[in-house]
Design a protein around this motif. Sequence first.
Motif, PDB file in Angstrom:
ATOM      1  N   LEU A 108       0.823  -1.125  -0.044  1.00  0.00           N
ATOM      2  CA  LEU A 108      -0.018   0.058   0.101  1.00  0.00           C
ATOM      3  C   LEU A 108       0.557   1.286   0.008  1.00  0.00           C
ATOM      4  CD1 LEU A 108      -2.897   1.453   0.657  1.00  0.00           C
ATOM      5  CD2 LEU A 108      -2.219   0.960   2.448  1.00  0.00           C
ATOM      6  N   GLY A 109       2.150   1.246   0.885  1.00  0.00           N
ATOM      7  CA  GLY A 109       2.554   2.284   0.765  1.00  0.00           C
ATOM      8  C   GLY A 109       3.611   3.514  -0.462  1.00  0.00           C
ATOM      9  N   LEU A 113       2.681   5.669  -2.870  1.00  0.00           N
ATOM     10  CA  LEU A 113       3.904   7.132  -3.717  1.00  0.00           C
ATOM     11  C   LEU A 113       4.350   7.227  -5.059  1.00  0.00           C
ATOM     12  CD1 LEU A 113       6.408   8.443  -2.687  1.00  0.00           C
ATOM     13  CD2 LEU A 113       7.170   5.992  -2.293  1.00  0.00           C
ATOM     14  N   ALA A 114       3.813   6.279  -5.597  1.00  0.00           N
ATOM     15  CA  ALA A 114       3.885   6.119  -7.046  1.00  0.00           C
ATOM     16  C   ALA A 114       2.115   7.239  -7.452  1.00  0.00           C
ATOM     17  CB  ALA A 114       3.665   5.143  -7.666  1.00  0.00           C
ATOM     18  N   VAL A 115       1.458   6.888  -7.014  1.00  0.00           N
ATOM     19  CA  VAL A 115       0.470   7.938  -7.170  1.00  0.00           C
ATOM     20  C   VAL A 115       0.375   9.508  -6.513  1.00  0.00           C
ATOM     21  CG1 VAL A 115      -2.125   8.792  -6.775  1.00  0.00           C
ATOM     22  CG2 VAL A 115      -1.369   6.594  -6.724  1.00  0.00           C
ATOM     23  N   THR A 116       1.322   9.523  -5.552  1.00  0.00           N
ATOM     24  CA  THR A 116       1.575  10.647  -4.931  1.00  0.00           C
ATOM     25  C   THR A 116       2.655  11.664  -5.971  1.00  0.00           C
ATOM     26  OG1 THR A 116       1.005  10.234  -2.915  1.00  0.00           O
ATOM     27  CG2 THR A 116       2.158  12.718  -3.335  1.00  0.00           C
ATOM     28  N   LEU A 155      -2.855  13.137   0.478  1.00  0.00           N
ATOM     29  CA  LEU A 155      -3.105  11.484   0.412  1.00  0.00           C
ATOM     30  C   LEU A 155      -2.360  10.433   0.608  1.00  0.00           C
ATOM     31  CD1 LEU A 155      -4.650   9.363  -1.358  1.00  0.00           C
ATOM     32  CD2 LEU A 155      -3.578   9.497  -3.125  1.00  0.00           C
ATOM     33  N   PHE A 156      -0.933  10.787   1.016  1.00  0.00           N
ATOM     34  CA  PHE A 156       0.131   9.816   1.332  1.00  0.00           C
ATOM     35  C   PHE A 156      -0.236   9.696   2.221  1.00  0.00           C
ATOM     36  CE2 PHE A 156       3.991   8.138   3.084  1.00  0.00           C
ATOM     37  CZ  PHE A 156       4.295   6.956   2.320  1.00  0.00           C
ATOM     38  N   PHE A 157      -0.025  10.666   3.605  1.00  0.00           N
ATOM     39  CA  PHE A 157      -0.253  10.396   4.725  1.00  0.00           C
ATOM     40  C   PHE A 157      -1.292   9.819   5.403  1.00  0.00           C
ATOM     41  CE2 PHE A 157       3.075  13.822   4.160  1.00  0.00           C
ATOM     42  CZ  PHE A 157       3.693  13.462   5.008  1.00  0.00           C
TER      43      PHE A 157
END
Length: 528
Positions: A108-109, A113-116, A155-157
């Motif tokens: 998930l992480g 990260l990739a999407v962000t 979004l990531f956090f």
Amino acid sequence: MTQQQDPASADQKPANNKGPGLLRSSSIVSLMTLLSRVLGLIRDVVVAQYFGARADAFFVAFKIPNFFRRLFAEGAFSVAFVPVLSEYRRMRPLEEVQLLIARTSGVLGLALLAVTLLALLFADYLPWIFAPGFRSDPEKFALTADLLRITFPYLFFISLTAFASSVLNAYGRFAVPAFTPVLLNLCMIFATLVMTEWFVEPLFALAWGVCLAGLVQLVFQLPFVARLGLLVRPQYQPKDEGVKRIGRLMVPALFGVSVSQINLLLDTLLASFLESGSVSWLYYSDRLSNLPLGVFAIAIGVVILPALSGKHAADEKDSFSRTLDWAVRMVFLIALPASLALILLAMPLMSTIFFHGEVTAYDVGKMTLSLQAYGSGLLAFMMIKVLAPGYYARQDTKTPVKIGVQAMVVNMVLNLILVFPFAHAGLALATSLSAYFNAYMLYRGLRQQGVYLPQAGWWSFAFKLLLANGALLGLMWWLMGPAQAWLDWSPSWRAGWMALIVVSGVLLYFALLIAAGLRLRHLRGEVF
């Protein structure tokens, strides 16, 4: 180390696993959520006073990562992850539970990260997708993209925060995840009151407040996960059997659980073509209508998902159905009076809460129309939140996605029909009507599959609700007076009179229910 393992180890025993009742657990979540929503309302009042209807660019820049957060983290991911984790918790040793959490968080992480990073690279183009109407105002369009570069890391956090919340919820620790959004509201209030002086464009303060809030919420939850012995180092193992199961369940759930969010995003897209301020009017009215939705329906949905997942794993079909029936009754108990209040008291509510600072009487009138439209769909919005777990707990994500796609089509058609005569209020009404279609289809599916069988006593319960809500409607109408008068009163007089209406209404409603024979024991759910 032994003390850390005790909570998880004890949960490996499916038999005689006594825990808090559903009403008690839901009440805890509701109380924490109420605190968060009240602060959220204060946040919106503060933002409205500073910016009024001029914050369209920020609301779009905040809605985009928030949409992905609700879609992936709190939506599709949680409904896929919680049932699998609940099964591991009951049927497998602690070491396998820790491995599942480690490998799921690693996959998930990395995905987040990739999407962000992709969003940051293409921030200039995202407003073309989510707010194409802003193209007529190049300055607003460019500002939206700049704000998005700051807000999107949220979004990531917050998605990792939602992951931690799912772990805590699966283990019956509901209070901490429910309290966590309080930190978002505090950060945004601080940003508005303090940080706006630091920037030439004050909206950048709100954007940085959102980003900071994501990090603060994640850090806050980690110690509570650690107390369960489940704070483990992430591992990237996408071929893990549990991770693959979560992925298979998650893909169709992307639509099924987040249809209402997609519909709201479509509203924002179309509203960007309407009169300036339409996005803000929809935002403020949606936030107010979400107060009862978040405090009650989402709280009930959060509590019953792990409970239903455990009952499904133990093959307790009758108990599964009774739990669903309890949730449906609780929704009717709360949604009907809340919906009546939002529709009838829309003008008084909007003038009491938002008629300050930069907000004009014209803005209040426009927000009133969309609040009434959203309020008419409150019962459906709340029903979706408690019916959908009936599918996800059984790891059935395909049926809700079919219903979700149908509901989205209905919403889009109604948007195009209603936006011309009713402008932004038509978009809100279309969302409400499509929600009723969604709720009905979910209910019909559960009945056809034999999963949900309404329990005895519904006719008596319905009569009590009809009596209490009829009297409540009459009282509110009598106390409200002319709607226009609320704009002429002072803020303190509006607040005092609204408090009188709310307190009187609540007391009358529950007094009549008690007089009709409803007791606390009738509202208690089963234990976990």
